[in-house]
Design an enzyme around this catalytic site. Structure first.
Site, mmCIF file in Angstrom:
data_model
loop_
_atom_site.group_PDB
_atom_site.id
_atom_site.type_symbol
_atom_site.label_atom_id
_atom_site.label_comp_id
_atom_site.label_asym_id
_atom_site.label_seq_id
_atom_site.Cartn_x
_atom_site.Cartn_y
_atom_site.Cartn_z
ATOM 1 N N CYS A 230 0.859 -1.196 0.000
ATOM 2 C CA CYS A 230 0.000 0.000 0.000
ATOM 3 C C CYS A 230 0.891 1.242 0.000
ATOM 4 C CB CYS A 230 -0.939 -0.005 1.193
ATOM 5 S SG CYS A 230 -1.855 -1.553 1.422
ATOM 6 N N PRO B 210 1.281 7.338 -2.151
ATOM 7 C CA PRO B 210 2.053 8.003 -3.207
ATOM 8 C C PRO B 210 3.562 7.996 -3.029
ATOM 9 C CG PRO B 210 1.160 9.645 -1.730
ATOM 10 C CD PRO B 210 0.647 8.321 -1.233
ATOM 11 N N ASP C 62 1.109 -1.176 -4.903
ATOM 12 C CA ASP C 62 -0.134 -0.446 -4.657
ATOM 13 C C ASP C 62 -1.145 -0.819 -5.733
ATOM 14 O OD1 ASP C 62 -0.784 2.101 -2.699
ATOM 15 O OD2 ASP C 62 -2.047 2.100 -4.481
ATOM 16 N N CYS D 229 -2.633 5.242 10.209
ATOM 17 C CA CYS D 229 -2.793 6.647 10.632
ATOM 18 C C CYS D 229 -4.188 6.831 11.221
ATOM 19 C CB CYS D 229 -2.536 7.605 9.478
ATOM 20 S SG CYS D 229 -3.607 7.373 8.037
#
Length: 414
Positions: free
Chosen positions: A233, A236, A254, A349
């Site tokens: 994952c 960016p 990704d 996160c």
């Protein structure tokens, strides 16, 4: 008849709020449709700022509105939405009351306009103020428990801009040249509002934008020394670039073609290298063994509430439960690829225990892995590991330095 200057930005802000609060969209998802008709980046930025501050302080704005009405306005009533925007401009953005009235009341007509004018005038005459920190929605406060008060204290303002340096040895010289602060070598903190592309050495590729908390999962893998790591994952690409700069041979996976393009652009700008794989992690079969695996898993992202206050109002038990299922599938898949002696770092996160602490406990119970505790000497002053050797950050940590996002990180060895 010419439209009132500034009115398009307020109309756009109202559309952003509706998209978040009624349809559950993120501010980023809503921006194109809500702000597409606004000419000029300044007005679009103003619309985002008004909507962002409204969401950050929504509970407090609603309390003020309710204190000035005889009958409580429905949550989805347009006058409430416009009053929220008006209070955000006056109390948070410093817009004079007469300018607030001139640019907001045209969004209403008839009785609702008179109602909003009356309520706003009452509040300005009272010279109302906001508390020192935003009041969290009740459901959020209950979920975050003992952390809630400290987290709220870290949400008062949008965050500054964190940069991760390609070469940590340049920290001191670049901090001076860029007028930046620094928490640890390899990190710089710039004042918010600085256009990224205009910052010194952007084209040179000496750094990339990445919140300090988001830098910790890769930092905790240490120097690569040419060993192989799989960044799941990955796009960016912030962690991919970190790992490459730390000497790892990186395979970055990704599923999103759009985000992979951003990663390729970032790698090209910084001159760092990684093998990029566009695939679904749940269907991917690695052709080689890795010495380490980093899974920064998809999550509710409630830890990013400093810069994305929409998460305070659109994330609930259903979204958390859905993310937990996705995370467990990815965790099981990733652990199945680990050879003997390899390290597994798990990160999210998110500020939700279900996505952090409870997932780490599930890994301990379900897999034959040896916990690899995070130690205090691996972390900057002001951040400490938990008793279990995990790491939990949140916006109330490192207040003197300007705070950081909420992250949960844990690691194991096969």
């Amino acid at each position: 008849m010419a439209e009132t200057p500034g009115l398009p930005a307020r109309r756009g802000a109202l559309k952003l709020l509706d998209a978040v609060l009624r349809r559950g969209e993120t501010l980023d998802q809503a921006e194109k449709a809500a702000l597409g008709g606004i000419k000029g980046p300044a007005d679009r930025a103003l619309a985002r700022a008004i909507a962002g501050e409204t969401l950050r302080w929504l509970t407090d704005f609603d309390a003020l509105i309710d204190s000035a009405t005889k009958k409580r306005l429905p949550e989805d009533a347009k006058p409430r939405g416009v009053l929220r925007l008006m209070l955000a401009q006056w109390l948070r953005l410093g817009t004079p009351p007469h300018a607030v009235i001139a640019t907001a009341l045209p969004l209403l007509s008839g009785g609702p306009r008179r109602l909003a004018h009356g309520v706003f005038s009452t509040l300005t005459k009272r010279e109302v103020t906001l508390p020192e920190a935003p009041t969290l929605p009740d459901a959020v406060r209950m979920r975050w428990g003992g952390m809630a008060e400290d987290i709220a204290a870290g949400l008062t303002d949008p965050p500054e801009v964190d940069l991760c340096l390609k070469d940590a040895s340049e920290t001191a010289s670049r901090a001076v040249a860029m007028g930046a602060g620094s928490i640890v070598p390899g990190h710089l903190r710039m004042p918010r509002g600085t256009p990224i592309e205009r910052m010194p050495s952007f084209e040179e590729g000496a750094w990339w934008v990445q919140d300090f908390a988001a830098q910790l999962p890769a930092r905790l893998l240490g120097d690569g020394g040419g060993k192989r790591v799989l960044d799941l994952c990955a796009a960016p690409g912030g962690k991919t670039m970190q790992l490459a700069s730390q000497g790892w041979q990186v395979t970055a996976l990704d599923i999103s073609e759009r985000r992979i393009k951003l990663m390729r652009d970032n790698l090209a700008r910084t001159g760092l290298e990684a093998e990029i794989v566009n695939a679904d992690a749940l269907a991917y079969r690695p052709a080689k063994a890795f010495d380490a695996l980093l899974l920064d898993a998809p999550c509710t992202a409630t830890g990013t509430c400093r810069r994305h206050p929409d998460v305070l109002h659109r994330i609930g038990p259903r979204q958390i439960e859905e993310m937990v299922e996705v995370q467990r599938a990815l965790i099981a898949r990733a652990i199945d690829w680990l050879p003997e002696g390899a390290t597994f770092n798990y990160a999210v996160c998110s500020l939700e225990r279900e996505e952090g602490e409870e997932q780490a406990a599930w890994i301990d119970e379900s897999f034959d892995l040896e916990p690899l505790p995070i130690t205090a000497d691996e972390l900057p002053d002001g951040i400490a590991p938990t008793e279990q050797g995990w790491l939990r950050t949140h916006p109330g940590r490192l207040p003197a330095a300007g705070g950081l996002d909420g992250f949960f990180i844990a690691r194991w060895k096969k």
